[in-house]
Design a protein around this motif. Structure first.
Motif, PDB file in Angstrom:
ATOM      1  N   ARG A  84       0.887  -1.176   0.000  1.00 35.82           N
ATOM      2  CA  ARG A  84       0.000   0.000   0.000  1.00 35.82           C
ATOM      3  C   ARG A  84       0.912   1.209   0.000  1.00 35.82           C
ATOM      4  N   VAL A  85       0.746   2.080  -0.958  1.00 34.53           N
ATOM      5  CA  VAL A  85       1.629   3.243  -1.003  1.00 34.53           C
ATOM      6  C   VAL A  85       0.799   4.515  -1.090  1.00 34.53           C
ATOM      7  N   GLU A  86       1.434   5.588  -0.632  1.00 25.00           N
ATOM      8  CA  GLU A  86       0.825   6.911  -0.770  1.00 25.00           C
ATOM      9  C   GLU A  86       1.850   7.790  -1.448  1.00 25.00           C
ATOM     10  N   THR A  87       1.419   8.507  -2.475  1.00 26.32           N
ATOM     11  CA  THR A  87       2.356   9.357  -3.193  1.00 26.32           C
ATOM     12  C   THR A  87       2.514  10.674  -2.442  1.00 26.32           C
ATOM     13  N   GLY A  88       3.420  11.481  -2.923  1.00 24.48           N
ATOM     14  CA  GLY A  88       3.647  12.772  -2.289  1.00 24.48           C
ATOM     15  C   GLY A  88       2.411  13.653  -2.289  1.00 24.48           C
ATOM     16  N   GLU A  89       1.522  13.445  -3.269  1.00 25.44           N
ATOM     17  CA  GLU A  89       0.285  14.247  -3.324  1.00 25.44           C
ATOM     18  C   GLU A  89      -0.807  13.669  -2.433  1.00 25.44           C
ATOM     19  N   GLY A  90      -0.550  12.526  -1.822  1.00 26.79           N
ATOM     20  CA  GLY A  90      -1.567  11.921  -0.971  1.00 26.79           C
ATOM     21  C   GLY A  90      -2.438  10.909  -1.677  1.00 26.79           C
ATOM     22  N   ARG A  91      -2.095  10.588  -2.913  1.00 27.43           N
ATOM     23  CA  ARG A  91      -2.893   9.585  -3.639  1.00 27.43           C
ATOM     24  C   ARG A  91      -2.452   8.201  -3.216  1.00 27.43           C
ATOM     25  N   ARG A  92      -3.419   7.326  -3.040  1.00 26.53           N
ATOM     26  CA  ARG A  92      -3.107   5.990  -2.534  1.00 26.53           C
ATOM     27  C   ARG A  92      -3.295   4.953  -3.622  1.00 26.53           C
ATOM     28  N   PHE A  93      -2.337   4.077  -3.724  1.00 26.77           N
ATOM     29  CA  PHE A  93      -2.405   3.003  -4.712  1.00 26.77           C
ATOM     30  C   PHE A  93      -2.044   1.689  -4.040  1.00 26.77           C
TER      31      PHE A  93
END
Lengths: 287, 496
Positions: B464-473
């Motif tokens: 589970r990851v979260e990008t710098g913009e807060g988007r989760r993938f």
């Protein structure tokens, strides 16, 4: 129905005060809030005949929610039966918009049937099918949900109306379609108000056009706080989901901006949003 | 034969259908004018042309004949639910078998039923004979070899008396056996009936005795109907054919109301309903309604019918003179008692009814409920199943899943610091994402007992990851580095 992820924390709010200017001079200082509420009620009554939404709108003041100490910033909007439009801020913000809509429905106090109407394969909203376990994690019981796949835009709108007639809560991806115009949104709004139900219409990030909805939201993902434990590969773990919701327009009220955080863990206390690193202003300014 | 003649321009010259046979083309069917000119079945075409030079011929179409016969049998469903096509060995021998037990009363007696049936079949352009008898075998024999008289049909009650004068061909025997019987001077069924049974079986085999018994009623013979007979059905007949589809809808509504009254009397609810319209020109159209929960509420069925009718592509043609509503699948549905808690059960029922309407309008399988499968594979664990009732309780699972799952997973280009670590950057849908937070891995091994032989079975490590913009993938790396593959691929499997 609250589940692990039912709490909404509102952290920063910069809504404009919606006090009407006309007639303010004649008001008595002591009775001012009551008279304001009464005036708002009368205006709302003139606008629509729905008694339920009127009651909700009369309480629509940020200060009042502050005073009451409610932990759900969206409660006043959610209580209003009708159409609510949701748009992601950019293409990759669509999952955040989905999460916002699902948590909106999960936070409603009644456990009615929820009908999720999928669009006709709009590529701008194509981030996959809802995952039942993911829904459960958001606090929405998958057993309550009916998933409808419509092939054409008109079919999707028909399915949304039919579900409203049956008294269900509706989340439709119809907003991305050409068939979803002012007339269609007016119909949905009227049906939802008559049924005392709530319909969320998700549109694509580049959708334009007017809508007769009660509120219009633009949702962007926001970087969340790091979890107090270490994640994988030396990175921090994922904290609570954070979303920036810009209330672009609402009927009978001012626009606003909300930083929302849903704490998924029962024992984790939410922290103020000011601590969040790298707060990003939304692409479109509110108002 | 008559199908072909109807298609050809009217002409008084002799006409025959031909089909390939032994030693060249042979006559398959002949018209009455050709019979008068001396032609017979299975005559060689060259011989026939020598006898009747002006003979017109066309190639026979046995497949088309069979289909037309099946249509006719379906059309005969207006008389009895038990109909079956009976393709004979040769064209003039084909017919439709019907079980009219108990049907005659509806039509005002057997005589009227047969009169009306023959009139209608002749109006379709066919030459027809009919017979009613206590057994299928006898009816078959009488219709083809009996004395029909002026009215074109005959009926018999006494099997022995009616069968005795008929020729042996009336017993549904092979031509070879008929020829053998005739060589022995046994030309009528009566002559066979007089002989000792044992001698007949020894000489001609058991088939002859079986056919004889079938005709006489000694052996039970049932017909296997073209369409399964429904448990309950209601039909509405019209003196004047209905022309517009709107009026057909009204007729269906009428039939459904009657069907619901029948269902209520029997204490049943319908799950599947078949609506059939019988056109005046012999055509039949049908559509089906499906319900997720047993239903005998006529208003609900009528709504479903109207949704279906718009898209079913039914055609009133030259007019519809009969419509039928049949409950194909029923379940016990007891009259409900008003519950103290009015919401209990009512909501589930409302959901089932909504599902019916959505399916009826948007096509079967449009509405789906979540179904929990006991599996670790994320795409199998939670599925959307149409036509099934929602589970009462969703199982609580410890695994964290994203809100949206992509099917199939989409490949991404990812860069990880260490071979089995989370991605630091990945490119998905042509946009580069930088990972700011990550959790994992959650290792999910493939279900080897479900794999097809030869398919690559690779373990997946989910992050589970979260990008710098807060988007989760939700990403996974496919294959264990070194053990399963040298080049593990990255896939995005979910978002939100």
């Amino acid at each position: 129905m609250a589940g692990p992820g039912g709490r909404v924390q509102d952290m920063s709010r910069d809504c404009h005060d919606g006090a009407p200017q006309a007639g303010a001079a004649q008001m008595d200082c002591v009775a001012r809030p009551e008279r304001l509420a009464a005036l708002r009620g009368r205006i709302a009554a003139l606008e629509t005949a729905g008694g339920r939404s009127v009651a909700a709108r009369a309480r629509l003041s940020p200060r009042e929610t502050d005073a009451s100490g409610a932990d759900d910033a969206l409660a006043t909007f959610r209580a209003r039966a009708g159409l609510h439009d949701i748009r992601p801020d950019s293409y990759f913000d669509a999952p955040a918009a989905y999460a916002f809509a699902v948590r909106w429905l999960a936070g409603l106090p009644d456990d009615r049937l929820v009908v999720w109407v999928r669009g006709a394969g709009d590529p701008r909203l194509d981030f996959g099918a809802p995952c039942p376990d993911g829904l459960a994690a958001c606090g929405l019981d998958p057993a309550r949900l009916l998933l409808v796949r419509a092939r054409a835009g008109a079919d999707a709108l028909w399915a949304m109306e039919e579900a409203l007639n049956a008294g269900a809560l509706v989340f439709g991806e119809a907003g991305a379609q050409r068939a979803y115009d002012l007339t269609a949104s007016r119909r949905l709004q009227a049906r939802a108000a008559a049924a005392g139900s709530c319909v969320l219409a998700l549109a694509s990030h580049d959708a334009s056009g007017t809508s007769a909805g009660l509120t219009c939201w633009r949702i962007a993902a926001a970087p969340g706080l790091a979890a107090p434990w270490r994640g994988a590969g030396g990175l921090a773990g994922l904290g609570a989901l954070r979303v920036r919701a810009v209330l672009e327009r609402q009927r009978g009220g001012p626009p606003g901006r909300f930083d929302l955080e849903w704490s998924d863990h029962a024992l984790c206390s939410p922290e103020p949003a000011g601590l969040a690193g790298g707060a990003r202003p939304p692409r479109r300014a509110a108002g | 034969m008559e199908r072909a003649r109807r298609a050809a321009p009217p002409d008084s010259r002799p006409f025959a259908l031909i089909a390939p046979g032994a030693g060249g083309e042979r006559l398959y069917a002949v018209c009455p004018a050709a019979v008068r000119a001396g032609l017979a079945l299975s005559m060689r075409v060259a011989d026939a042309r020598a006898l009747v030079p002006e003979l017109r011929v066309r190639a026979a179409d046995p497949e088309g004949d069979r289909a037309a016969l099946e249509d006719l049998a379906r059309w005969c469903g207006r008389v009895s639910p038990w109909t079956a096509p009976d393709p004979g060995a040769a064209a003039p021998l084909s017919g439709v078998l019907m079980d009219i037990t108990g049907c005659a009363r509806v039509f005002g007696g057997e005589d009227r039923l047969l009169d009306g049936l023959l009139r209608d079949v002749r109006a379709l352009g066919f030459t027809a004979r009919a017979a009613a008898a206590p057994t299928l075998g006898l009816a078959w024999a009488l219709a083809r070899h009996g004395e029909t008289g002026r009215r074109g049909w005959c009926a018999a009650d006494d099997a022995h008396g009616a069968l005795a004068p008929l020729p042996v061909e009336a017993l549904r025997l092979t031509p070879e056996m008929c020829a053998a019987l005739r060589r022995f001077g046994l030309s009528t069924a009566g002559a066979l009936m007089g002989l000792p049974r044992r001698a007949l079986v020894r000489r001609f085999g058991p088939e002859l005795a079986r056919r004889l018994d079938q005709a006489l009623g000694g052996v039970r013979e049932t017909l296997s109907p073209l369409r399964p007979a429904p448990a309950l059905r209601a039909r509405v007949r019209f003196a004047e054919p209905l022309i517009t589809l709107d009026s057909v809808g009204e007729a269906f509504a009428h039939a459904l109301t009657r069907l619901c009254a029948l269902l209520e009397r029997e204490g049943l609810g319908a799950l599947r309903v078949r609506l059939t319209l019988y056109r005046a020109d012999g055509g039949v159209g049908e559509m089906r309604l499906a319900a997720a929960a047993p239903v005998r509420d006529s208003a609900h069925l009528i709504r479903l019918m109207r949704h279906r009718l718009e898209r079913a592509g039914l055609d009133a043609g030259f007019g519809v003179d009969l419509v039928e509503a049949a409950a194909l699948m029923t379940r016990p549905l007891d009259a409900g008692q008003t519950s103290l808690d009015p919401d209990a059960g009512a909501e589930r029922l409302a959901a089932a009814r909504l599902m019916d309407r959505l399916d009826a309008r948007l096509g079967a399988g449009a509405a789906a409920c979540a179904e929990a499968v006991d599996s670790h594979a994320p795409e199998r664990a939670g599925q959307w199943r149409s036509g099934a009732a929602a589970p009462a309780v969703w199982p609580r699972r410890p695994e964290r899943r994203p809100l949206l799952i992509l099917d199939p997973p989409e490949p991404a280009e990812a860069v990880a610091e260490i071979p089995d670590g989370p991605p630091r950057r990945f490119t998905w849908r042509r946009v580069a994402h930088t990972v700011a937070r990550a959790e994992g891995p959650e290792r999910i091994a493939p279900e080897w007992w479900r794999l097809t032989p030869g398919a690559a079975a690779r373990t997946r490590d989910y992050f589970r990851v979260e990008t710098g913009e807060g988007r989760r993938f939700w990403l996974y790396r496919e294959g264990l580095y070194g053990r399963e593959t040298r080049q593990p691929g990255w896939f995005v499997h979910g978002a939100g």
